[in-house]
Design a protein around this motif. Structure first.
Motif, PDB file in Angstrom:
ATOM      1  N   MET A   1      12.349   0.298   1.424  1.00 18.69           N
ATOM      2  CA  MET A   1      11.089   0.678   2.070  1.00 18.69           C
ATOM      3  C   MET A   1      11.328   1.709   3.165  1.00 18.69           C
ATOM      4  SD  MET A   1       8.574  -0.454   0.515  1.00 18.69           S
ATOM      5  CE  MET A   1       7.353   0.167   1.639  1.00 18.69           C
ATOM      6  N   THR A   2      12.493   1.685   3.769  1.00 20.54           N
ATOM      7  CA  THR A   2      12.816   2.684   4.791  1.00 20.54           C
ATOM      8  C   THR A   2      12.812   4.077   4.184  1.00 20.54           C
ATOM      9  OG1 THR A   2      14.233   1.038   5.840  1.00 20.54           O
ATOM     10  CG2 THR A   2      14.496   3.314   6.548  1.00 20.54           C
ATOM     11  N   ASN A   3      13.417   4.223   3.006  1.00 21.06           N
ATOM     12  CA  ASN A   3      13.454   5.533   2.342  1.00 21.06           C
ATOM     13  C   ASN A   3      12.062   5.964   1.898  1.00 21.06           C
ATOM     14  OD1 ASN A   3      16.195   5.588   2.670  1.00 21.06           O
ATOM     15  ND2 ASN A   3      16.650   4.901   0.598  1.00 21.06           N
ATOM     16  N   VAL A   4      11.295   5.031   1.369  1.00 20.11           N
ATOM     17  CA  VAL A   4       9.942   5.361   0.899  1.00 20.11           C
ATOM     18  C   VAL A   4       9.081   5.795   2.081  1.00 20.11           C
ATOM     19  CG1 VAL A   4       7.863   4.419  -0.149  1.00 20.11           C
ATOM     20  CG2 VAL A   4      10.083   3.846  -1.097  1.00 20.11           C
ATOM     21  N   LYS A   5       9.132   5.059   3.183  1.00 21.22           N
ATOM     22  CA  LYS A   5       8.319   5.409   4.355  1.00 21.22           C
ATOM     23  C   LYS A   5       8.781   6.722   4.977  1.00 21.22           C
ATOM     24  CE  LYS A   5       6.831   0.783   5.571  1.00 21.22           C
ATOM     25  NZ  LYS A   5       6.847  -0.276   6.576  1.00 21.22           N
TER      26      LYS A   5
ATOM     27  N   LYS B   1       9.994   9.278   3.335  1.00 22.99           N
ATOM     28  CA  LYS B   1       9.470  10.356   2.509  1.00 22.99           C
ATOM     29  C   LYS B   1       7.989  10.595   2.757  1.00 22.99           C
ATOM     30  CE  LYS B   1      12.913   9.972  -1.062  1.00 22.99           C
ATOM     31  NZ  LYS B   1      13.222   9.704  -2.454  1.00 22.99           N
ATOM     32  N   LEU B   2       7.276   9.564   3.162  1.00 20.73           N
ATOM     33  CA  LEU B   2       5.867   9.709   3.475  1.00 20.73           C
ATOM     34  C   LEU B   2       5.647  10.166   4.921  1.00 20.73           C
ATOM     35  CD1 LEU B   2       4.245   6.574   1.844  1.00 20.73           C
ATOM     36  CD2 LEU B   2       3.827   8.927   1.236  1.00 20.73           C
ATOM     37  N   LYS B   3       6.737  10.284   5.663  1.00 19.95           N
ATOM     38  CA  LYS B   3       6.651  10.566   7.094  1.00 19.95           C
ATOM     39  C   LYS B   3       5.816   9.460   7.766  1.00 19.95           C
ATOM     40  CE  LYS B   3       8.716  14.538   6.936  1.00 19.95           C
ATOM     41  NZ  LYS B   3      10.124  14.513   6.895  1.00 19.95           N
ATOM     42  N   HIS B   4       6.077   8.262   7.297  1.00 20.66           N
ATOM     43  CA  HIS B   4       5.318   7.088   7.715  1.00 20.66           C
ATOM     44  C   HIS B   4       6.052   6.419   8.865  1.00 20.66           C
ATOM     45  CE1 HIS B   4       2.618   3.751   7.125  1.00 20.66           C
ATOM     46  NE2 HIS B   4       3.618   2.917   6.958  1.00 20.66           N
ATOM     47  N   ILE B   5       5.360   6.081   9.889  1.00 25.50           N
ATOM     48  CA  ILE B   5       5.968   5.415  11.037  1.00 25.50           C
ATOM     49  C   ILE B   5       6.249   3.973  10.656  1.00 25.50           C
ATOM     50  CG2 ILE B   5       5.664   4.727  13.427  1.00 25.50           C
ATOM     51  CD1 ILE B   5       3.629   7.058  13.612  1.00 25.50           C
ATOM     52  N   SER B   6       7.504   3.566  10.735  1.00 24.45           N
ATOM     53  CA  SER B   6       7.844   2.198  10.347  1.00 24.45           C
ATOM     54  C   SER B   6       7.730   1.232  11.494  1.00 24.45           C
ATOM     55  CB  SER B   6       9.252   2.136   9.783  1.00 24.45           C
ATOM     56  OG  SER B   6      10.157   2.811  10.586  1.00 24.45           O
TER      57      SER B   6
ATOM     58  N   MET C   1       0.830  -1.206   0.000  1.00 23.18           N
ATOM     59  CA  MET C   1       0.000   0.000   0.000  1.00 23.18           C
ATOM     60  C   MET C   1       0.865   1.256   0.000  1.00 23.18           C
ATOM     61  SD  MET C   1      -3.296  -0.982   2.348  1.00 23.18           S
ATOM     62  CE  MET C   1      -2.535  -2.043   3.556  1.00 23.18           C
ATOM     63  N   VAL C   2       1.950   1.230   0.755  1.00 25.12           N
ATOM     64  CA  VAL C   2       2.863   2.382   0.789  1.00 25.12           C
ATOM     65  C   VAL C   2       3.513   2.580  -0.575  1.00 25.12           C
ATOM     66  CG1 VAL C   2       5.011   3.260   1.776  1.00 25.12           C
ATOM     67  CG2 VAL C   2       3.265   2.289   3.264  1.00 25.12           C
ATOM     68  N   ARG C   3       3.927   1.496  -1.220  1.00 21.39           N
ATOM     69  CA  ARG C   3       4.502   1.616  -2.568  1.00 21.39           C
ATOM     70  C   ARG C   3       3.485   2.183  -3.543  1.00 21.39           C
ATOM     71  NH1 ARG C   3       6.884  -3.366  -1.424  1.00 21.39           N
ATOM     72  NH2 ARG C   3       5.213  -4.444  -2.524  1.00 21.39           N
ATOM     73  N   TRP C   4       2.228   1.791  -3.396  1.00 22.43           N
ATOM     74  CA  TRP C   4       1.169   2.278  -4.274  1.00 22.43           C
ATOM     75  C   TRP C   4       0.995   3.785  -4.101  1.00 22.43           C
ATOM     76  CZ3 TRP C   4      -3.963  -0.857  -4.840  1.00 22.43           C
ATOM     77  CH2 TRP C   4      -4.684  -0.392  -5.929  1.00 22.43           C
ATOM     78  N   ILE C   5       0.978   4.251  -2.861  1.00 25.75           N
ATOM     79  CA  ILE C   5       0.833   5.682  -2.588  1.00 25.75           C
ATOM     80  C   ILE C   5       2.001   6.457  -3.197  1.00 25.75           C
ATOM     81  CG2 ILE C   5       0.872   7.427  -0.764  1.00 25.75           C
ATOM     82  CD1 ILE C   5      -0.527   5.336   1.025  1.00 25.75           C
ATOM     83  N   TYR C   6       3.199   5.927  -3.053  1.00 26.60           N
ATOM     84  CA  TYR C   6       4.401   6.607  -3.508  1.00 26.60           C
ATOM     85  C   TYR C   6       4.653   6.392  -4.999  1.00 26.60           C
ATOM     86  CZ  TYR C   6       9.188   8.353  -3.263  1.00 26.60           C
ATOM     87  OH  TYR C   6      10.331   9.064  -3.458  1.00 26.60           O
ATOM     88  N   SER C   7       3.867   5.543  -5.641  1.00 23.85           N
ATOM     89  CA  SER C   7       4.008   5.209  -7.063  1.00 23.85           C
ATOM     90  C   SER C   7       5.370   4.587  -7.370  1.00 23.85           C
ATOM     91  CB  SER C   7       3.796   6.438  -7.946  1.00 23.85           C
ATOM     92  OG  SER C   7       2.535   6.987  -7.742  1.00 23.85           O
ATOM     93  N   VAL C   8       5.751   3.637  -6.542  1.00 27.03           N
ATOM     94  CA  VAL C   8       7.011   2.924  -6.705  1.00 27.03           C
ATOM     95  C   VAL C   8       6.687   1.462  -6.972  1.00 27.03           C
ATOM     96  CG1 VAL C   8       9.076   2.133  -5.506  1.00 27.03           C
ATOM     97  CG2 VAL C   8       8.303   4.457  -5.198  1.00 27.03           C
ATOM     98  N   LYS C   9       7.341   0.915  -7.975  1.00 30.55           N
ATOM     99  CA  LYS C   9       7.164  -0.503  -8.271  1.00 30.55           C
ATOM    100  C   LYS C   9       8.185  -1.312  -7.478  1.00 30.55           C
ATOM    101  CE  LYS C   9       5.670   0.400 -12.955  1.00 30.55           C
ATOM    102  NZ  LYS C   9       6.040   0.320 -14.365  1.00 30.55           N
ATOM    103  N   LEU C  10       7.853  -2.545  -7.224  1.00 27.67           N
ATOM    104  CA  LEU C  10       8.775  -3.431  -6.520  1.00 27.67           C
ATOM    105  C   LEU C  10      10.068  -3.597  -7.318  1.00 27.67           C
ATOM    106  CD1 LEU C  10       9.010  -5.161  -4.005  1.00 27.67           C
ATOM    107  CD2 LEU C  10       7.984  -7.037  -5.266  1.00 27.67           C
ATOM    108  N   SER C  11       9.956  -3.581  -8.631  1.00 25.29           N
ATOM    109  CA  SER C  11      11.131  -3.757  -9.495  1.00 25.29           C
ATOM    110  C   SER C  11      12.042  -2.529  -9.516  1.00 25.29           C
ATOM    111  CB  SER C  11      10.688  -4.093 -10.918  1.00 25.29           C
ATOM    112  OG  SER C  11       9.928  -3.036 -11.440  1.00 25.29           O
ATOM    113  N   ASP C  12      11.586  -1.400  -8.955  1.00 23.11           N
ATOM    114  CA  ASP C  12      12.422  -0.198  -8.907  1.00 23.11           C
ATOM    115  C   ASP C  12      13.526  -0.294  -7.858  1.00 23.11           C
ATOM    116  OD1 ASP C  12      10.890   0.915 -10.902  1.00 23.11           O
ATOM    117  OD2 ASP C  12       9.664   2.113  -9.532  1.00 23.11           O
TER     118      ASP C  12
END
Length: 83
Positions: free
Chosen positions: A72-76, A78-83, A57-68
């Motif tokens: 996940m630490t960097n993506v979260k 950037k979202l100010k997401h609590i890991s 779901m976080v990848r979907w919000i950030y528009s990042v594919k798994l193949s990119d």
């Protein structure tokens, strides 16, 4: 996941900042998912399933594919997401 699908038009809207989308995800989607899984038996399979769903779901919000190959630490972060 159902709550996430209801909020896709808002959470994936590029006109909102990533911080706002991350905050919306945390308050509306993640809290509902965590509440729903409280009745699951605590085992490795269920914890893994929850983590995979959260990451997708976080990848979907950030528009990042798994193949990119984004961490996940960097993506979260950037979202100010609590890991």
């Amino acid at each position: 996941m159902e709550k996430f699908h209801e909020l896709i038009p808002i959470v994936c809207n590029k006109s909102f900042s990533l911080v706002n989308r991350g905050h919306l995800y945390n308050t509306c989607v993640r809290s509902v998912v965590l509440y729903a899984c409280e009745t699951w038996p605590l085992n490795v399979e269920n914890i893994s399933r929850l983590a995979k769903a959260d990451n997708s779901m976080v990848r979907w919000i950030y528009s990042v594919k798994l193949s990119d190959h984004h961490s996940m630490t960097n993506v979260k972060e950037k979202l100010k997401h609590i890991s």
